[in-house]
Motif scaffolding. Structure first.
Motif, PDB file in Angstrom:
ATOM      1  N   MET A 152      51.100  20.433  32.132  1.00 23.44           N
ATOM      2  CA  MET A 152      49.830  19.742  32.006  1.00 23.44           C
ATOM      3  C   MET A 152      49.440  19.674  30.525  1.00 23.44           C
ATOM      4  N   SER A 153      49.037  18.513  30.049  1.00 20.41           N
ATOM      5  CA  SER A 153      48.676  18.368  28.649  1.00 20.41           C
ATOM      6  C   SER A 153      47.251  18.870  28.409  1.00 20.41           C
ATOM      7  N   LYS A 154      47.008  19.249  27.163  1.00 19.89           N
ATOM      8  CA  LYS A 154      45.688  19.754  26.799  1.00 19.89           C
ATOM      9  C   LYS A 154      44.712  18.600  26.632  1.00 19.89           C
ATOM     10  N   HIS A 155      43.454  18.909  26.865  1.00 19.28           N
ATOM     11  CA  HIS A 155      42.388  17.933  26.662  1.00 19.28           C
ATOM     12  C   HIS A 155      42.367  17.543  25.179  1.00 19.28           C
ATOM     13  N   ARG A 156      42.031  16.312  24.883  1.00 27.12           N
ATOM     14  CA  ARG A 156      42.066  15.851  23.492  1.00 27.12           C
ATOM     15  C   ARG A 156      41.068  16.563  22.582  1.00 27.12           C
ATOM     16  N   ILE A 157      40.033  17.193  23.142  1.00 23.13           N
ATOM     17  CA  ILE A 157      39.065  17.910  22.302  1.00 23.13           C
ATOM     18  C   ILE A 157      39.736  19.051  21.543  1.00 23.13           C
ATOM     19  N   TYR A 158      40.805  19.612  22.111  1.00 28.23           N
ATOM     20  CA  TYR A 158      41.505  20.714  21.454  1.00 28.23           C
ATOM     21  C   TYR A 158      42.060  20.305  20.098  1.00 28.23           C
ATOM     22  N   THR A 159      42.501  19.063  19.989  1.00 33.64           N
ATOM     23  CA  THR A 159      43.113  18.584  18.751  1.00 33.64           C
ATOM     24  C   THR A 159      42.150  17.768  17.893  1.00 33.64           C
ATOM     25  N   THR A 160      40.912  17.677  18.325  1.00 31.71           N
ATOM     26  CA  THR A 160      39.892  16.976  17.562  1.00 31.71           C
ATOM     27  C   THR A 160      39.380  17.892  16.464  1.00 31.71           C
ATOM     28  N   ALA A 161      39.224  17.361  15.279  1.00 30.40           N
ATOM     29  CA  ALA A 161      38.694  18.151  14.163  1.00 30.40           C
ATOM     30  C   ALA A 161      37.231  18.502  14.428  1.00 30.40           C
ATOM     31  N   VAL A 162      36.894  19.748  14.195  1.00 29.50           N
ATOM     32  CA  VAL A 162      35.509  20.193  14.357  1.00 29.50           C
ATOM     33  C   VAL A 162      34.599  19.356  13.458  1.00 29.50           C
ATOM     34  N   ALA A 163      35.096  19.036  12.268  1.00 32.61           N
ATOM     35  CA  ALA A 163      34.314  18.242  11.319  1.00 32.61           C
ATOM     36  C   ALA A 163      33.983  16.849  11.848  1.00 32.61           C
ATOM     37  N   ASP A 164      34.766  16.347  12.794  1.00 38.21           N
ATOM     38  CA  ASP A 164      34.485  15.040  13.390  1.00 38.21           C
ATOM     39  C   ASP A 164      33.334  15.107  14.392  1.00 38.21           C
ATOM     40  N   VAL A 165      33.139  16.252  15.012  1.00 40.53           N
ATOM     41  CA  VAL A 165      32.097  16.417  16.032  1.00 40.53           C
ATOM     42  C   VAL A 165      30.826  17.021  15.431  1.00 40.53           C
ATOM     43  N   TYR A 166      30.998  17.813  14.402  1.00 36.59           N
ATOM     44  CA  TYR A 166      29.874  18.512  13.760  1.00 36.59           C
ATOM     45  C   TYR A 166      28.699  17.581  13.427  1.00 36.59           C
ATOM     46  N   PRO A 167      28.930  16.415  12.831  1.00 45.41           N
ATOM     47  CA  PRO A 167      27.782  15.531  12.541  1.00 45.41           C
ATOM     48  C   PRO A 167      27.006  15.122  13.793  1.00 45.41           C
ATOM     49  N   HIS A 168      27.686  15.068  14.926  1.00 38.88           N
ATOM     50  CA  HIS A 168      27.011  14.733  16.188  1.00 38.88           C
ATOM     51  C   HIS A 168      26.119  15.883  16.643  1.00 38.88           C
ATOM     52  N   TYR A 169      26.587  17.118  16.440  1.00 37.12           N
ATOM     53  CA  TYR A 169      25.742  18.286  16.745  1.00 37.12           C
ATOM     54  C   TYR A 169      24.475  18.247  15.887  1.00 37.12           C
ATOM     55  N   VAL A 170      24.666  18.003  14.599  1.00 39.74           N
ATOM     56  CA  VAL A 170      23.527  17.975  13.673  1.00 39.74           C
ATOM     57  C   VAL A 170      22.578  16.827  14.029  1.00 39.74           C
ATOM     58  N   ALA A 171      23.125  15.658  14.309  1.00 36.75           N
ATOM     59  CA  ALA A 171      22.285  14.505  14.656  1.00 36.75           C
ATOM     60  C   ALA A 171      21.476  14.776  15.921  1.00 36.75           C
ATOM     61  N   LYS A 172      22.110  15.382  16.896  1.00 30.72           N
ATOM     62  CA  LYS A 172      21.420  15.699  18.153  1.00 30.72           C
ATOM     63  C   LYS A 172      20.245  16.634  17.884  1.00 30.72           C
ATOM     64  N   ALA A 173      20.461  17.631  17.040  1.00 25.63           N
ATOM     65  CA  ALA A 173      19.399  18.575  16.699  1.00 25.63           C
ATOM     66  C   ALA A 173      18.295  17.892  15.887  1.00 25.63           C
ATOM     67  N   GLU A 174      18.684  17.127  14.871  1.00 22.20           N
ATOM     68  CA  GLU A 174      17.703  16.498  13.992  1.00 22.20           C
ATOM     69  C   GLU A 174      16.865  15.454  14.718  1.00 22.20           C
ATOM     70  N   LYS A 175      17.449  14.817  15.729  1.00 20.91           N
ATOM     71  CA  LYS A 175      16.703  13.837  16.522  1.00 20.91           C
ATOM     72  C   LYS A 175      15.512  14.497  17.210  1.00 20.91           C
ATOM     73  N   LYS A 176      15.638  15.797  17.450  1.00 25.33           N
ATOM     74  CA  LYS A 176      14.579  16.540  18.136  1.00 25.33           C
ATOM     75  C   LYS A 176      13.836  17.472  17.168  1.00 25.33           C
ATOM     76  N   ASN A 177      13.838  17.087  15.881  1.00 27.92           N
ATOM     77  CA  ASN A 177      13.120  17.837  14.836  1.00 27.92           C
ATOM     78  C   ASN A 177      13.612  19.263  14.634  1.00 27.92           C
ATOM     79  N   ARG A 178      14.901  19.476  14.880  1.00 31.94           N
ATOM     80  CA  ARG A 178      15.534  20.749  14.541  1.00 31.94           C
ATOM     81  C   ARG A 178      16.385  20.500  13.302  1.00 31.94           C
ATOM     82  N   THR A 179      17.026  21.527  12.775  1.00 29.90           N
ATOM     83  CA  THR A 179      17.679  21.373  11.474  1.00 29.90           C
ATOM     84  C   THR A 179      19.178  21.654  11.513  1.00 29.90           C
ATOM     85  N   LYS A 180      19.855  21.148  10.481  1.00 31.51           N
ATOM     86  CA  LYS A 180      21.269  21.436  10.275  1.00 31.51           C
ATOM     87  C   LYS A 180      21.460  22.935  10.106  1.00 31.51           C
ATOM     88  N   ALA A 181      20.534  23.586   9.406  1.00 31.27           N
ATOM     89  CA  ALA A 181      20.621  25.034   9.194  1.00 31.27           C
ATOM     90  C   ALA A 181      20.613  25.787  10.522  1.00 31.27           C
TER      91      ALA A 181
END
Length: 116
Positions: free
Chosen positions: A1-30
């Protein structure tokens, strides 16, 4: 069985989405950074380095200096999946991170998010 593609996805590619999700709700990158460091044991400098290196999620979690033992207190549903029921260890760590960022965006206090 092959691994899910998230395993080989760079964290740096998803990180901005985490930050954007937080900032949209007035939370911070920190706050996102604090959550990631709490979960993985990376220092802020180490986290910045890992993001700059472009490492994938699998390597990111395998190389984490000290996964927080309190992460097992993280429960609930994220992306339609109950995190505590995820059997594959790396996928569970990814879901823990997703859940923590979701809790941040929903306005939970950092004390509650970090299970203190």
């Amino acid at each position: 069985m092959s691994k899910h593609r998230i395993y080989t996805t760079a964290v740096a590619d998803v990180y901005p989405h985490y930050v954007a999700k937080a900032e949209k709700k007035n939370r911070t990158k920190a706050e996102v950074d604090e959550i990631i460091c709490w979960l993985t044991g990376y220092s802020m400098d180490e986290l910045t380095g890992r993001l700059a290196d472009g490492i994938d999620f699998e390597t990111f979690f395998e190389a984490a200096p000290a996964m927080n033992p309190n992460r097992e207190l993280i429960t609930g549903v994220v992306c339609g999946v109950r995190v505590e029921d995820v059997e594959e260890p790396t996928m569970r760590e990814i879901r823990y991170l997703d859940k923590l960022v979701e809790e941040l965006a929903r306005g939970k206090s950092m004390e509650k998010i970090l299970r203190q």
